[in-house]
Design a protein around this motif. Structure first.
Motif, PDB file in Angstrom:
ATOM      1  N   ALA A 141       0.732  -1.341  -0.114  1.00  0.00           N
ATOM      2  CA  ALA A 141       0.206  -0.001  -0.030  1.00  0.00           C
ATOM      3  C   ALA A 141       0.926   1.142   0.027  1.00  0.00           C
ATOM      4  CB  ALA A 141      -0.930   0.071   0.998  1.00  0.00           C
ATOM      5  N   ILE A 142       2.020   1.160   0.561  1.00  0.00           N
ATOM      6  CA  ILE A 142       3.024   2.350   0.736  1.00  0.00           C
ATOM      7  C   ILE A 142       3.521   2.598  -0.444  1.00  0.00           C
ATOM      8  CG2 ILE A 142       4.990   2.994   1.856  1.00  0.00           C
ATOM      9  CD1 ILE A 142       4.383   1.864   4.246  1.00  0.00           C
ATOM     10  N   LEU A 143       3.894   1.493  -1.291  1.00  0.00           N
ATOM     11  CA  LEU A 143       4.241   1.762  -2.575  1.00  0.00           C
ATOM     12  C   LEU A 143       3.391   2.263  -3.737  1.00  0.00           C
ATOM     13  CD1 LEU A 143       6.150  -1.797  -2.847  1.00  0.00           C
ATOM     14  CD2 LEU A 143       7.341   0.263  -2.955  1.00  0.00           C
ATOM     15  N   TRP A 144       2.153   1.855  -3.475  1.00  0.00           N
ATOM     16  CA  TRP A 144       1.223   2.519  -4.323  1.00  0.00           C
ATOM     17  C   TRP A 144       0.978   4.190  -3.973  1.00  0.00           C
ATOM     18  CZ3 TRP A 144      -0.504   0.666  -8.726  1.00  0.00           C
ATOM     19  CH2 TRP A 144      -0.732  -0.773  -8.953  1.00  0.00           C
ATOM     20  N   THR A 145       0.821   4.330  -2.689  1.00  0.00           N
ATOM     21  CA  THR A 145       0.804   5.609  -2.221  1.00  0.00           C
ATOM     22  C   THR A 145       2.003   6.504  -2.755  1.00  0.00           C
ATOM     23  OG1 THR A 145      -0.294   4.996  -0.414  1.00  0.00           O
ATOM     24  CG2 THR A 145       0.628   7.283  -0.111  1.00  0.00           C
ATOM     25  N   ASN A 146       3.054   5.916  -2.978  1.00  0.00           N
ATOM     26  CA  ASN A 146       4.594   6.605  -3.302  1.00  0.00           C
ATOM     27  C   ASN A 146       4.709   6.498  -4.744  1.00  0.00           C
ATOM     28  OD1 ASN A 146       5.853   7.963  -0.959  1.00  0.00           O
ATOM     29  ND2 ASN A 146       5.048   6.119  -0.042  1.00  0.00           N
ATOM     30  N   LEU A 147       3.719   6.126  -5.627  1.00  0.00           N
ATOM     31  CA  LEU A 147       3.799   5.693  -6.879  1.00  0.00           C
ATOM     32  C   LEU A 147       4.519   6.929  -7.695  1.00  0.00           C
ATOM     33  CD1 LEU A 147       3.685   3.832  -9.346  1.00  0.00           C
ATOM     34  CD2 LEU A 147       1.307   4.495  -9.385  1.00  0.00           C
TER      35      LEU A 147
END
Length: 342
Positions: free
Chosen positions: A179-185
């Motif tokens: 989820a953090i990866l998606w947030t920082n896309l």
């Protein structure tokens, strides 16, 4: 046949020698007009000496023995071997060549046991098996230097390898981390690459070397392709979540989906790992290896699917033939299992 002026010559030396033929080049003239020479090596046969002389003239190198570096000897060694060894062995040699970069510019005569041991000890990320192969490669390079009479001792034989290094423990990306990866896309370049790896299960080099022609956006599939027979020419359905990421990269005018910084070739694994992946992990407070992405995909899909055939086809673990034909039904079965992943 007489050699051209400045080409050099081969002479037979006197006395009982194991290598009686010397290959030498002209380096200048003395005050009284006589030629001065330097030897590039000593050989068992005239033919071997002539070959060495021809190779020198084709690619001249520094024959001042005090100045020859490890890189120069490695370059010569690999050039001699590249036509006689298997492609896989050549790739391994080139990989060890890159590993030895910290020693490239060191004069080979100055490299003793302590320098080699310090270098090996500075590579904790390598497995014991890889270190063993690296030690063998160093030995081959030093043997070549001995053949050229640059050194008279192989110090690699004194390198001490660790008894055993535990196999790297794989850690899956947690749901929170994904989820953090998606947030920082849109915060960091190449976060999309990490997500593509997680949602396809592709090997890192497989993705980095992926040409755009292997992606079909009409059918939403990727043709995978390296390492194992089962991994080559396999069809990977594109998960809906990463379809926009792949579509965006397909719009770039590059041959590879993940080009290097110059956009003229693919991104080398070591460069990607060091310059992109590890920096993103550090900034986001995560501790993972690149290969954890594949382990994460395997874990996610086995958690939601019991279709072992579809799973192994996606991951490329079965021993299927490269020419296997994927029917539309096969692809849809794999897509159905993959889309069970949240």
């Amino acid at each position: 046949m007489k050699n051209p002026n400045g080409y050099g010559s081969v002479i037979k030396l006197g006395g009982k020698r194991r290598k009686p033929f010397g290959a030498r080049i002209t380096t200048g003239y003395s005050n009284n007009g006589k030629q001065t020479f330097k030897y590039i090596g000593y050989f068992e046969t005239r033919k071997a000496a002539m070959q060495a002389l021809a190779e020198y003239n084709a690619n001249p190198y520094d024959i001042d023995l005090e100045k020859i570096t490890i890189r120069e000897v490695m370059d010569r060694f690999i050039k001699e071997k590249e036509q006689t060894i298997e492609n896989l062995t050549l790739k391994s040699y080139k990989m060890y060549y890159r590993y030895l970069k910290p020693l490239h510019n060191k004069k080979i005569r100055d490299v003793k046991t302590i320098e080699l041991q310090t270098f090996i000890d500075s590579m904790p990320q390598l497995s014991t098996g890889t270190l063993k192969n690296l030690k063998s490669f160093i030995g081959l390079v030093l043997k070549k230097a001995m053949e050229l009479d640059i050194i008279d001792k192989d110090y690699s034989q004194f390198i001490k390898l660790p008894k055993h290094r535990n196999k790297i423990e794989r850690k899956v990306f947690t749901e929170e981390e994904i989820a953090i990866l998606w947030t920082n896309l849109n915060e960091f370049d190449y976060v999309d690459v990490i997500l593509i790896l997680i949602y396809t299960g592709m090997r890192i080099n497989e993705l980095l070397k992926l040409p755009k022609e292997n992606i079909n956006l009409e059918e939403n599939t990727i043709i995978g392709g390296n390492k194992t027979k089962a991994g080559k020419n396999r069809v990977i359905p594109i998960h809906p979540k990463i379809l926009p990421l792949i579509t965006r990269r397909m719009s770039n005018k590059t041959f590879f989906l993940i080009p290097n910084k110059s956009e003229e070739g693919y991104y080398l694994y070591n460069n990607f790992r060091k310059n992109e992946f590890m920096k993103i992990m550090k900034k986001l407070g995560m501790e993972h290896t690149v290969h954890d992405t594949r382990h994460t995909f395997a874990t996610m899909i086995t958690d939601v699917s019991t279709n072992e055939s579809a799973i192994t086809q996606i991951l490329g673990h079965t021993n299927i033939k490269m020419t296997r034909k994927y029917t539309h039904t096969n692809i849809e079965k794999m897509r159905k299992e993959m889309e069970k992943i949240n």
